[in-house]
Scaffold this motif. Structure first.
Motif, PDB file in Angstrom:
ATOM      1  N   TYR A  18       0.599  -1.211   0.114  1.00 53.30           N
ATOM      2  CA  TYR A  18      -0.047  -0.255   0.453  1.00 53.30           C
ATOM      3  C   TYR A  18       0.810   0.934  -0.535  1.00 53.30           C
ATOM      4  CZ  TYR A  18      -3.414  -3.800   1.599  1.00 53.30           C
ATOM      5  OH  TYR A  18      -4.328  -4.492   2.021  1.00 53.30           O
ATOM      6  N   CYS A  19       1.991   0.906   0.497  1.00 51.01           N
ATOM      7  CA  CYS A  19       2.908   2.483   0.812  1.00 51.01           C
ATOM      8  C   CYS A  19       3.624   2.548  -0.754  1.00 51.01           C
ATOM      9  CB  CYS A  19       4.238   2.437   1.659  1.00 51.01           C
ATOM     10  SG  CYS A  19       3.146   2.483   2.909  1.00 51.01           S
ATOM     11  N   TRP A  20       4.065   1.130  -1.565  1.00 52.41           N
ATOM     12  CA  TRP A  20       4.803   1.324  -3.033  1.00 52.41           C
ATOM     13  C   TRP A  20       3.102   1.812  -4.032  1.00 52.41           C
ATOM     14  CZ3 TRP A  20       9.073   1.356  -4.908  1.00 52.41           C
ATOM     15  CH2 TRP A  20       9.981   1.115  -3.993  1.00 52.41           C
ATOM     16  N   ARG A  21       2.249   1.789  -3.308  1.00 54.31           N
ATOM     17  CA  ARG A  21       1.154   2.506  -4.751  1.00 54.31           C
ATOM     18  C   ARG A  21       1.412   4.145  -4.323  1.00 54.31           C
ATOM     19  NH1 ARG A  21      -4.707  -1.501  -3.108  1.00 54.31           N
ATOM     20  NH2 ARG A  21      -3.235  -3.447  -3.427  1.00 54.31           N
ATOM     21  N   VAL A  22       1.041   4.606  -3.160  1.00 54.43           N
ATOM     22  CA  VAL A  22       1.002   6.093  -2.945  1.00 54.43           C
ATOM     23  C   VAL A  22       2.859   6.376  -4.035  1.00 54.43           C
ATOM     24  CG1 VAL A  22       0.920   7.922  -1.366  1.00 54.43           C
ATOM     25  CG2 VAL A  22      -0.541   5.301  -1.083  1.00 54.43           C
ATOM     26  N   ARG A  23       3.729   5.560  -3.360  1.00 55.15           N
ATOM     27  CA  ARG A  23       4.610   5.879  -3.002  1.00 55.15           C
ATOM     28  C   ARG A  23       5.112   6.146  -4.624  1.00 55.15           C
ATOM     29  NH1 ARG A  23      10.435   5.885  -2.581  1.00 55.15           N
ATOM     30  NH2 ARG A  23       9.846   6.042  -0.141  1.00 55.15           N
ATOM     31  N   LEU A  24       4.337   5.822  -5.574  1.00 51.47           N
ATOM     32  CA  LEU A  24       4.157   5.559  -6.947  1.00 51.47           C
ATOM     33  C   LEU A  24       3.768   6.218  -7.560  1.00 51.47           C
ATOM     34  CD1 LEU A  24       4.301   1.654  -7.597  1.00 51.47           C
ATOM     35  CD2 LEU A  24       6.142   3.338  -8.819  1.00 51.47           C
ATOM     36  N   ILE A 209       8.363  -8.056 -18.026  1.00 53.72           N
ATOM     37  CA  ILE A 209       8.837  -7.378 -18.530  1.00 53.72           C
ATOM     38  C   ILE A 209       8.002  -5.949 -18.105  1.00 53.72           C
ATOM     39  CG2 ILE A 209       8.638  -5.649 -21.164  1.00 53.72           C
ATOM     40  CD1 ILE A 209       8.764  -8.811 -22.190  1.00 53.72           C
ATOM     41  N   TRP A 210       6.923  -5.902 -17.931  1.00 51.45           N
ATOM     42  CA  TRP A 210       5.618  -4.755 -17.426  1.00 51.45           C
ATOM     43  C   TRP A 210       6.608  -4.178 -16.405  1.00 51.45           C
ATOM     44  CZ3 TRP A 210       3.229  -5.450 -12.541  1.00 51.45           C
ATOM     45  CH2 TRP A 210       2.829  -4.980 -12.061  1.00 51.45           C
ATOM     46  N   PHE A 211       7.161  -4.935 -15.606  1.00 49.66           N
ATOM     47  CA  PHE A 211       7.629  -4.587 -14.120  1.00 49.66           C
ATOM     48  C   PHE A 211       8.480  -4.029 -14.394  1.00 49.66           C
ATOM     49  CE2 PHE A 211       9.572  -5.454 -10.229  1.00 49.66           C
ATOM     50  CZ  PHE A 211       8.936  -5.020  -9.141  1.00 49.66           C
ATOM     51  N   SER A 212       9.882  -4.350 -14.756  1.00 50.60           N
ATOM     52  CA  SER A 212      10.804  -3.747 -15.090  1.00 50.60           C
ATOM     53  C   SER A 212      10.495  -2.609 -15.777  1.00 50.60           C
ATOM     54  CB  SER A 212      11.669  -4.503 -16.117  1.00 50.60           C
ATOM     55  OG  SER A 212      13.144  -4.058 -17.076  1.00 50.60           O
ATOM     56  N   LYS A 213       9.560  -2.374 -16.160  1.00 48.01           N
ATOM     57  CA  LYS A 213       9.391  -1.132 -17.260  1.00 48.01           C
ATOM     58  C   LYS A 213       9.024   0.063 -16.380  1.00 48.01           C
ATOM     59  CE  LYS A 213       7.652  -2.001 -22.333  1.00 48.01           C
ATOM     60  NZ  LYS A 213       7.156  -2.599 -23.046  1.00 48.01           N
ATOM     61  N   ILE A 214       7.882  -0.497 -15.205  1.00 48.20           N
ATOM     62  CA  ILE A 214       7.891   0.605 -14.301  1.00 48.20           C
ATOM     63  C   ILE A 214       8.712   0.976 -13.716  1.00 48.20           C
ATOM     64  CG2 ILE A 214       5.981   0.812 -11.845  1.00 48.20           C
ATOM     65  CD1 ILE A 214       4.490   0.613 -14.321  1.00 48.20           C
ATOM     66  N   CYS A 215      10.158  -0.205 -12.900  1.00 48.96           N
ATOM     67  CA  CYS A 215      11.162   0.076 -12.476  1.00 48.96           C
ATOM     68  C   CYS A 215      12.002   1.272 -12.930  1.00 48.96           C
ATOM     69  CB  CYS A 215      12.186  -0.763 -11.816  1.00 48.96           C
ATOM     70  SG  CYS A 215      10.987  -1.841 -10.787  1.00 48.96           S
ATOM     71  N   SER A 216      11.902   0.947 -14.379  1.00 49.05           N
ATOM     72  CA  SER A 216      12.648   1.550 -15.701  1.00 49.05           C
ATOM     73  C   SER A 216      12.119   3.790 -15.445  1.00 49.05           C
ATOM     74  CB  SER A 216      13.217   1.161 -16.536  1.00 49.05           C
ATOM     75  OG  SER A 216      13.683   2.476 -17.619  1.00 49.05           O
ATOM     76  N   THR A 217      10.740   3.440 -15.412  1.00 47.34           N
ATOM     77  CA  THR A 217       9.856   4.671 -15.780  1.00 47.34           C
ATOM     78  C   THR A 217      10.108   5.671 -14.527  1.00 47.34           C
ATOM     79  OG1 THR A 217       8.332   3.701 -16.865  1.00 47.34           O
ATOM     80  CG2 THR A 217       7.636   5.807 -15.964  1.00 47.34           C
ATOM     81  N   TYR A 218      10.050   5.211 -13.855  1.00 50.04           N
ATOM     82  CA  TYR A 218       9.820   5.521 -11.972  1.00 50.04           C
ATOM     83  C   TYR A 218      11.394   5.458 -11.418  1.00 50.04           C
ATOM     84  CZ  TYR A 218       4.920   6.379 -13.247  1.00 50.04           C
ATOM     85  OH  TYR A 218       3.988   6.606 -13.099  1.00 50.04           O
ATOM     86  N   SER A 219      12.085   5.229 -11.737  1.00 48.38           N
ATOM     87  CA  SER A 219      14.314   5.681 -11.566  1.00 48.38           C
ATOM     88  C   SER A 219      13.615   4.892  -9.705  1.00 48.38           C
ATOM     89  CB  SER A 219      14.605   6.517 -11.455  1.00 48.38           C
ATOM     90  OG  SER A 219      14.279   7.195 -12.315  1.00 48.38           O
TER      91      SER A 219
END
Length: 226
Positions: A18-24, A209-219
């Motif tokens: 839930y914290c990760w949701r808000v952080r993103l 692949i999707w997970f990696s793109k999220i990581c990349s998009t938001y550093s």
């Protein structure tokens, strides 16, 4: 500046889905914020002591918890910033994805409950063990050992829904990440941040692949991609 109180283990590990949701969401809206790393046993010390869960977001005189309530606040308070829903349909999709993602959490808990314990700050360990062993009726290590394989199988079966969806679209929300993506990312990040036995490579191909793109998009730094 906005303050975000987040559940933190030792070595500054942020692991609450839930914290990760808000952080993103804050990163997506390009809002500056400071993270306040918070132990389980320190949650009641936040602000005036009325909160029993995190995340808690403090923005000027606004103090709010519950991830979806926070998201709706951010969307209303900062309409000029990139939208988390884009439309009423996007909000409705978020509500569906939130319910679906909740079905993953019992499997994640059974796969990683003892590993989660190993990541906790020392002052949280007694509280966590007592409350979780009361819930499961067993020692945490036994729960994980007995449940891991079946929970993993159940988890991956449920992920087939996401895997098939990602054949047709780059992100859950469409051409760019939206709050539905952050919901699911938070759940997977909870598992991958804490588990000593489940890795990114265990995810289905499109989901990985999707997970990696999220990581990349938001550093977002993730040990799996380093």
């Amino acid at each position: 500046m906005i303050k975000l109180y987040e559940l933190s283990g030792k070595n500054s590990v942020i692991f609450s889905p839930y914290c990760w949701r808000v952080r993103l969401a804050l990163l997506h809206k390009q809002l500056k914020f400071s993270s306040v790393e918070t132990a389980f046993t320190d949650i009641t010390k936040i602000h005036d002591g009325t909160f029993k869960t995190v995340p808690v977001l403090c923005d000027d005189k606004i103090n709010i918890n519950d991830s979806f309530n926070i998201i709706e606040y951010l969307e209303a308070a900062y309409p000029a910033k990139p939208s988390l829903f884009k439309s009423n349909e996007g909000r409705a999709l978020s509500m569906f994805i939130e319910a679906w993602a909740s079905s993953l959490h019992p499997d994640i808990a059974r796969m990683a409950i003892a590993d989660i314990y190993s990541h906790l700050q020392d002052k949280d360990r007694t509280y966590f063990r007592e409350t979780r062993e009361s819930f499961f009726g067993k020692n945490l290590e036994i729960v994980q050992e007995e449940s891991f394989e079946l929970a993993k199988e159940s988890f991956l079966v449920k992920l087939n829904l996401l895997e098939k969806h990602l054949i047709k679209t780059e992100f859950i929300g469409g051409e760019c990440p939206l709050y539905p993506d952050f919901i699911v990312f938070g759940s997977l990040q909870w598992l991958l941040t804490t588990s000593l036995h489940f890795e990114v490579n265990n995810l289905p191909d499109n989901t990985k692949i999707w997970f990696s793109k999220i990581c990349s998009t938001y550093s977002i730094k993730n040990k799996e991609f380093e």
